[in-house]
Scaffold this motif. Structure first.
Motif, mmCIF file in Angstrom:
data_model
loop_
_atom_site.group_PDB
_atom_site.id
_atom_site.type_symbol
_atom_site.label_atom_id
_atom_site.label_comp_id
_atom_site.label_asym_id
_atom_site.label_seq_id
_atom_site.Cartn_x
_atom_site.Cartn_y
_atom_site.Cartn_z
ATOM 1 N N HIS A 158 0.767 -1.367 -0.056
ATOM 2 C CA HIS A 158 0.096 -0.113 -0.130
ATOM 3 C C HIS A 158 0.918 1.267 -0.048
ATOM 4 O O HIS A 158 1.926 1.457 0.761
ATOM 5 C CB HIS A 158 -1.031 -0.019 1.265
ATOM 6 N N LEU A 159 0.626 2.030 -0.841
ATOM 7 C CA LEU A 159 1.409 3.381 -1.063
ATOM 8 C C LEU A 159 0.364 4.513 -0.529
ATOM 9 O O LEU A 159 -0.512 4.551 -0.860
ATOM 10 C CB LEU A 159 1.678 3.774 -2.282
ATOM 11 N N PRO B 232 -6.271 7.272 4.536
ATOM 12 C CA PRO B 232 -7.823 7.724 4.684
ATOM 13 C C PRO B 232 -8.767 6.647 5.226
ATOM 14 O O PRO B 232 -8.429 5.378 4.927
ATOM 15 C CB PRO B 232 -8.156 7.821 3.304
ATOM 16 N N ARG C 279 -11.117 3.411 3.498
ATOM 17 C CA ARG C 279 -10.732 2.327 3.127
ATOM 18 C C ARG C 279 -10.364 1.372 4.027
ATOM 19 O O ARG C 279 -9.816 0.449 3.776
ATOM 20 C CB ARG C 279 -9.503 2.184 2.057
ATOM 21 N N ILE D 87 -0.258 -3.480 -6.090
ATOM 22 C CA ILE D 87 0.096 -1.996 -5.433
ATOM 23 C C ILE D 87 -0.967 -1.367 -5.226
ATOM 24 O O ILE D 87 -1.914 -1.184 -6.252
ATOM 25 C CB ILE D 87 1.107 -1.237 -6.491
ATOM 26 N N ILE D 88 -1.398 -1.061 -3.898
ATOM 27 C CA ILE D 88 -2.617 -0.035 -3.862
ATOM 28 C C ILE D 88 -2.265 1.253 -3.300
ATOM 29 O O ILE D 88 -1.575 1.454 -2.531
ATOM 30 C CB ILE D 88 -3.509 -0.883 -2.785
ATOM 31 N N GLN D 89 -2.931 2.180 -4.139
ATOM 32 C CA GLN D 89 -2.617 3.689 -3.629
ATOM 33 C C GLN D 89 -3.618 3.879 -2.644
ATOM 34 O O GLN D 89 -4.798 4.101 -2.938
ATOM 35 C CB GLN D 89 -2.714 4.443 -5.129
ATOM 36 N N GLU D 90 -3.134 4.290 -1.613
ATOM 37 C CA GLU D 90 -4.289 4.744 -0.493
ATOM 38 C C GLU D 90 -4.933 6.181 -0.863
ATOM 39 O O GLU D 90 -5.875 6.448 -0.404
ATOM 40 C CB GLU D 90 -3.414 4.742 0.847
ATOM 41 N N ASN D 91 -4.118 6.996 -1.232
ATOM 42 C CA ASN D 91 -4.620 8.362 -1.452
ATOM 43 C C ASN D 91 -5.120 8.621 -2.859
ATOM 44 O O ASN D 91 -5.004 9.778 -3.445
ATOM 45 C CB ASN D 91 -3.527 9.472 -1.193
#
Lengths: 131, 345
Positions: free
Chosen positions: A1-2, A9, A12, B234-238
């Protein structure tokens, strides 16, 4: 997770798996990067600092462009009992090696390496000068 | 034949990049095909220039022809000069029919009556532009061909692009001649300067892709999200924040290529607001100059927010540059009467 900063946030929250390792990326070319890390690290729960947090300093290949105070980074590593790693993401070889190092750390933190816990590994990573 | 003309031609050739010399000489048309064939364009530029200068001497080139070559060079490489934009105003509303010959004659007469020693050359270019090359002299000296001013005038518009040279003192004279020749009332300098002539034209003729405020922002699903779906691990949190920044950026800058300007300058004359304990400078406005420079300023401003170096939305002082057609601003203190900071010419 980036993520670009903490806290994550909340929309999620239900989708997120368990977090085993948090790596804070600090770009030595950007003061803003260090500041962001300093602010975000306060949002991390205390239990993570038993070996599940690490600081990764990037951009060290271009020392001329260093804009952050290295002492501040060392201090942060000491205060939060977490290792400080260095790398240069623009070099592919170094990129791959750093990724392998982080993966190895992640395996330990997730409990996949029998006999080694994240806390014991973290204490191995401490610099002798710190004690 | 004047040696200075041959030397001048030789110097122009030295400025031209080697692979363009042949095409430019052909365009110039002064030397015949046979003569051009005798020149070896594969040798060192020094030698090419000397050969060509020799041929020009044989053909007895005069300053008029040399000037045409200079104009052709500048038309191909306008980015070597700094261009300022001027706007002319008319008293009445009628659009008179534009007569090129009348314009040229009036311009020449006006300039030459004021200053005898001046070389003036005209050349039409594509896209209806008239290029004027002026070499200035003084009442006692012949015109200096190496320090020239260029004027680009689109006859159907009130805009003139001037690349003045070192002799700034001749600028009022030049402006007077321009308005006299084109039947305008007066001329004023816009606060817009850049190396890229085409970008200045784009800004002033509104040829860049502008953006209008929409109530329904363009649905972002249309955008190619190739990077995101490349690796599903790859998961983009923002992601929401990223999309918000992209949307704001798109609203401010639009989609297409942006005009190329190299700097933006802000002259601040505002009061210094600080800790009340510091009793310094709170009586008079604090003057300071902020200058942004970049090889392509608008593109770099556009990439600030996505790169995380600035908060979106960017200040309107930065994003209004193409719309307001200016890159030099003076910002004064807001008074009690006006809301917001007062941006004045």
């Amino acid at each position: 997770h980036l993520a670009t900063s903490l806290p994550l946030p909340s929309e999620r929250d239900h989708l997120r798996p368990r977090i085993d390792l948090i790596v804070f990326l600090i770009d030595i070319k950007s003061k803003y990067s260090l500041k962001n890390t300093e602010v975000s690290v306060h949002h991390v729960d205390a239990s993570f600092f038993l070996g599940k947090v690490c600081f990764l300093v990037t951009g060290v290949g271009r020392v001329n462009y260093c804009n952050v105070d290295m002492n501040a980074i060392w201090k942060m590593g000491e205060v939060f009992c977490s290792p400080v790693l260095f790398c240069e993401l623009e070099l592919e070889g170094v990129q791959v090696t750093t990724a392998q190092r982080l993966l190895q750390m992640l395996q330990i933190c997730a409990g996949y390496v029998p006999g080694v816990s994240s806390l014991s590994f973290g204490s191995l990573m401490r610099r002798p000068a710190d004690d | 034949m004047d040696e200075t003309v041959a030397e001048y031609i030789r110097r122009i050739i030295l400025k031209i990049p080697r692979d363009e010399i042949k095409t430019m000489l052909k365009k110039w048309g002064f030397l015949s095909e046979i003569q051009l064939q005798t020149v070896n364009f594969c040798q060192v530029k020094e030698n090419i220039s000397r050969d060509v200068a020799q041929l020009c001497e044989e053909n007895s080139a005069d300053i008029k022809q040399a000037a045409v070559l200079d104009i052709i060079y500048n038309q191909t490489h306008p980015n070597k000069r700094v261009w300022s934009v001027y706007q002319m105003n008319k008293a009445g509303e009628e659009m008179e029919f534009f007569d090129l010959r009348y314009f040229k004659n009036k311009f020449k007469r006006r300039l030459q009556s004021a200053l005898k020693n001046v070389t003036i050359n005209f050349k039409e270019h594509e896209d209806n532009a008239i290029w004027i090359r002026i070499a200035w002299g003084t009442p006692y000296k012949k015109p200096n061909q190496y320090k020239t001013s260029y004027v680009v005038y689109h006859s159907q518009t009130p805009y003139v692009f001037i690349s003045a040279s070192v002799f700034k003192s001749n600028l009022p004279l030049l402006c007077q001649a321009l308005i006299a020749a084109s039947n305008y009332h007066d001329i004023s300098e816009m606060e817009l300067r850049s190396h890229s002539l085409n970008s200045l034209k784009d800004i002033v003729f509104k040829r860049y892709s502008q953006n209008f405020q929409t109530y329904y922002p363009r649905p972002l699903q249309e955008r190619p999200v190739a990077q995101e779906s490349a690796d599903l691990r790859i998961i983009q949190e923002n992601r929401n924040e990223k999309e918000r920044i992209e949307r704001l950026n798109w609203e401010a800058f639009g989609d297409g290529p942006l005009p190329k300007i190299e700097f933006a300058q802000y002259k601040l004359e505002t009061m210094f607001k600080s800790n009340p304990k510091l009793d310094v400078l709170d009586k008079e406005p604090f003057r300071c100059l902020v200058k942004f420079s970049s090889p392509h300023l608008l593109e770099s401003l556009k990439s600030l927010a996505p790169a995380g170096m600035a908060d979106a939305p960017l200040s309107t002082l930065l994003t209004c540059i193409p719309q307001k057609a200016r890159n030099y601003f003076r910002i004064r203190e807001r008074t009690a009467l006006l809301p917001g900071s007062f941006v004045s010419p």
